[in-house]
Design a protein around this motif. Structure first.
Motif, mmCIF file in Angstrom:
data_model
loop_
_atom_site.group_PDB
_atom_site.id
_atom_site.type_symbol
_atom_site.label_atom_id
_atom_site.label_comp_id
_atom_site.label_asym_id
_atom_site.label_seq_id
_atom_site.Cartn_x
_atom_site.Cartn_y
_atom_site.Cartn_z
ATOM 1 N N UNK A 203 10.883 69.285 60.657
ATOM 2 C CA UNK A 203 11.177 70.136 59.496
ATOM 3 C C UNK A 203 10.363 69.779 58.275
ATOM 4 N N UNK A 204 9.145 69.337 58.502
ATOM 5 C CA UNK A 204 8.181 68.984 57.447
ATOM 6 C C UNK A 204 8.588 67.739 56.667
ATOM 7 N N UNK A 205 9.213 66.797 57.361
ATOM 8 C CA UNK A 205 9.642 65.547 56.731
ATOM 9 C C UNK A 205 8.458 64.712 56.231
ATOM 10 N N UNK A 206 7.304 64.831 56.889
ATOM 11 C CA UNK A 206 6.150 64.031 56.471
ATOM 12 C C UNK A 206 5.512 64.553 55.186
ATOM 13 N N UNK A 207 5.808 65.784 54.816
ATOM 14 C CA UNK A 207 5.241 66.344 53.589
ATOM 15 C C UNK A 207 5.665 65.563 52.350
ATOM 16 N N UNK A 208 6.715 64.749 52.477
ATOM 17 C CA UNK A 208 7.139 63.930 51.335
ATOM 18 C C UNK A 208 6.112 62.863 50.986
ATOM 19 N N UNK A 209 5.145 62.636 51.879
ATOM 20 C CA UNK A 209 4.099 61.651 51.617
ATOM 21 C C UNK A 209 2.888 62.253 50.905
ATOM 22 N N UNK A 210 3.010 63.477 50.456
ATOM 23 C CA UNK A 210 1.958 64.077 49.633
ATOM 24 C C UNK A 210 1.943 63.368 48.275
ATOM 25 N N UNK A 211 0.830 63.413 47.607
ATOM 26 C CA UNK A 211 0.692 62.754 46.306
ATOM 27 C C UNK A 211 1.244 63.669 45.214
ATOM 28 N N UNK A 212 2.136 63.113 44.422
ATOM 29 C CA UNK A 212 2.638 63.779 43.216
ATOM 30 C C UNK A 212 2.005 63.052 42.033
ATOM 31 N N UNK A 213 1.298 63.766 41.170
ATOM 32 C CA UNK A 213 0.525 63.126 40.099
ATOM 33 C C UNK A 213 1.358 62.309 39.109
ATOM 34 N N UNK A 214 0.781 61.206 38.731
ATOM 35 C CA UNK A 214 1.226 60.324 37.652
ATOM 36 C C UNK A 214 2.646 59.791 37.788
ATOM 37 N N UNK A 215 3.164 59.741 38.984
ATOM 38 C CA UNK A 215 4.433 59.071 39.236
ATOM 39 C C UNK A 215 4.095 57.759 39.938
ATOM 40 N N UNK A 216 4.442 56.647 39.329
ATOM 41 C CA UNK A 216 4.053 55.325 39.829
ATOM 42 C C UNK A 216 4.416 55.143 41.303
ATOM 43 N N UNK A 217 5.599 55.562 41.700
ATOM 44 C CA UNK A 217 6.023 55.414 43.086
ATOM 45 C C UNK A 217 5.169 56.195 44.069
ATOM 46 N N UNK A 218 4.445 57.179 43.578
ATOM 47 C CA UNK A 218 3.602 58.011 44.439
ATOM 48 C C UNK A 218 2.257 57.368 44.774
ATOM 49 N N UNK A 219 1.916 56.287 44.107
ATOM 50 C CA UNK A 219 0.657 55.603 44.431
ATOM 51 C C UNK A 219 0.643 55.143 45.883
ATOM 52 N N UNK A 220 1.814 54.837 46.426
ATOM 53 C CA UNK A 220 1.876 54.397 47.831
ATOM 54 C C UNK A 220 1.502 55.529 48.785
ATOM 55 N N UNK A 221 1.517 56.774 48.311
ATOM 56 C CA UNK A 221 1.218 57.923 49.163
ATOM 57 C C UNK A 221 -0.255 58.325 49.145
ATOM 58 N N UNK A 222 -1.069 57.637 48.351
ATOM 59 C CA UNK A 222 -2.492 57.983 48.256
ATOM 60 C C UNK A 222 -3.161 57.927 49.630
ATOM 61 N N UNK A 223 -2.889 56.912 50.416
ATOM 62 C CA UNK A 223 -3.520 56.785 51.735
ATOM 63 C C UNK A 223 -2.879 57.724 52.757
ATOM 64 N N UNK A 224 -1.551 57.703 52.943
ATOM 65 C CA UNK A 224 -0.981 58.578 53.978
ATOM 66 C C UNK A 224 -1.253 60.065 53.734
ATOM 67 N N UNK A 225 -1.358 60.474 52.485
ATOM 68 C CA UNK A 225 -1.579 61.894 52.181
ATOM 69 C C UNK A 225 -2.871 62.414 52.793
ATOM 70 N N UNK A 226 -3.863 61.541 52.970
ATOM 71 C CA UNK A 226 -5.147 61.960 53.547
ATOM 72 C C UNK A 226 -5.034 62.274 55.035
ATOM 73 N N UNK A 227 -3.925 61.899 55.662
ATOM 74 C CA UNK A 227 -3.734 62.115 57.091
ATOM 75 C C UNK A 227 -2.747 63.242 57.387
ATOM 76 N N UNK A 228 -2.192 63.842 56.345
ATOM 77 C CA UNK A 228 -1.158 64.864 56.508
ATOM 78 C C UNK A 228 -1.655 66.209 55.997
ATOM 79 N N UNK A 229 -1.043 67.272 56.506
ATOM 80 C CA UNK A 229 -1.453 68.621 56.115
ATOM 81 C C UNK A 229 -0.231 69.500 55.924
ATOM 82 N N UNK A 230 -0.434 70.582 55.210
ATOM 83 C CA UNK A 230 0.633 71.564 54.984
ATOM 84 C C UNK A 230 0.466 72.722 55.960
ATOM 85 N N UNK A 231 0.605 72.448 57.239
ATOM 86 C CA UNK A 231 0.510 73.481 58.266
ATOM 87 C C UNK A 231 -0.737 73.358 59.104
ATOM 88 N N UNK A 232 -0.692 74.029 60.269
ATOM 89 C CA UNK A 232 -1.806 73.956 61.211
ATOM 90 C C UNK A 232 -3.051 74.681 60.701
#
Length: 185
Positions: A26-55
């Protein structure tokens, strides 16, 4: 060449597997997308490059990733891994710093733009005619993607594209070949 082909095919397979898993959950991995300027989102910089919003999003990245990735990987897997790491970090941090608030960014297109930039300038940085030629061919075949690094479509992360491109150019300098110079006579 075999190792280069295997690594990019494995990478593409991983991206497709991750998207299938994302859809199945149900698109659970989409939570690893980068949200700008939120400190906690820095951890998502790498995983976001491996995820997509649909085929469709993934398909748009797969073919250029396979071609440009293969060309970049033929020089060696270790160098390729370093180049990709620089691109992912530069693209992701650029998105984190400059994308509009409230947006979510994921996908390998920053890497595609980075590999394009890397291949485009590598020959000039290394002073290798073969790589200059490869860069020129890549420029002719993929040069139109440069429009994607401009703010022309609010639904596309031009920041990820632009900073991916800059990360690729940076990687060409960071991983340039050291040539021993003959002393002048």
């Amino acid at each position: 060449m075999k190792a280069a082909a295997l690594i990019v095919l494995a990478w593409a397979a991983l991206l497709w597997l991750l998207e299938a898993l994302d859809v199945a959950t149900g698109h659970a991995l989409d939570t690893y997308a980068v949200t700008p300027r939120e400190i906690g989102e820095l951890r998502d910089v790498v995983p976001a490059a491996f995820l997509h919003f649909g085929f469709g999003h993934l398909m748009a990245n797969t073919v250029p990733l396979l071609i440009l990735g293969f060309l970049a990987a033929v020089s060696g897997i270790r160098r390729f891994a370093g180049v990709v790491a620089v691109i992912i970090l530069t693209s992701g941090l650029g998105v984190w710093l400059f994308a509009p608030a409230g947006t979510f960014t994921a996908g390998a297109s920053g890497v595609v733009f980075g590999l394009f930039g890397y291949l485009l300038v590598r020959g000039f940085v290394d002073r290798r005619p073969t790589w200059v030629g490869i860069g020129l061919v890549v420029g002719v075949l993929y040069g139109s993607i440069l429009w994607g690094a401009l703010p022309t479509d609010s639904g596309i992360s031009w920041q990820g594209h632009l900073f991916g491109l800059l990360g690729g150019v940076l990687a060409a300098f960071v991983f340039r070949e050291q040539r021993s110079e003959e002393p002048a006579r």
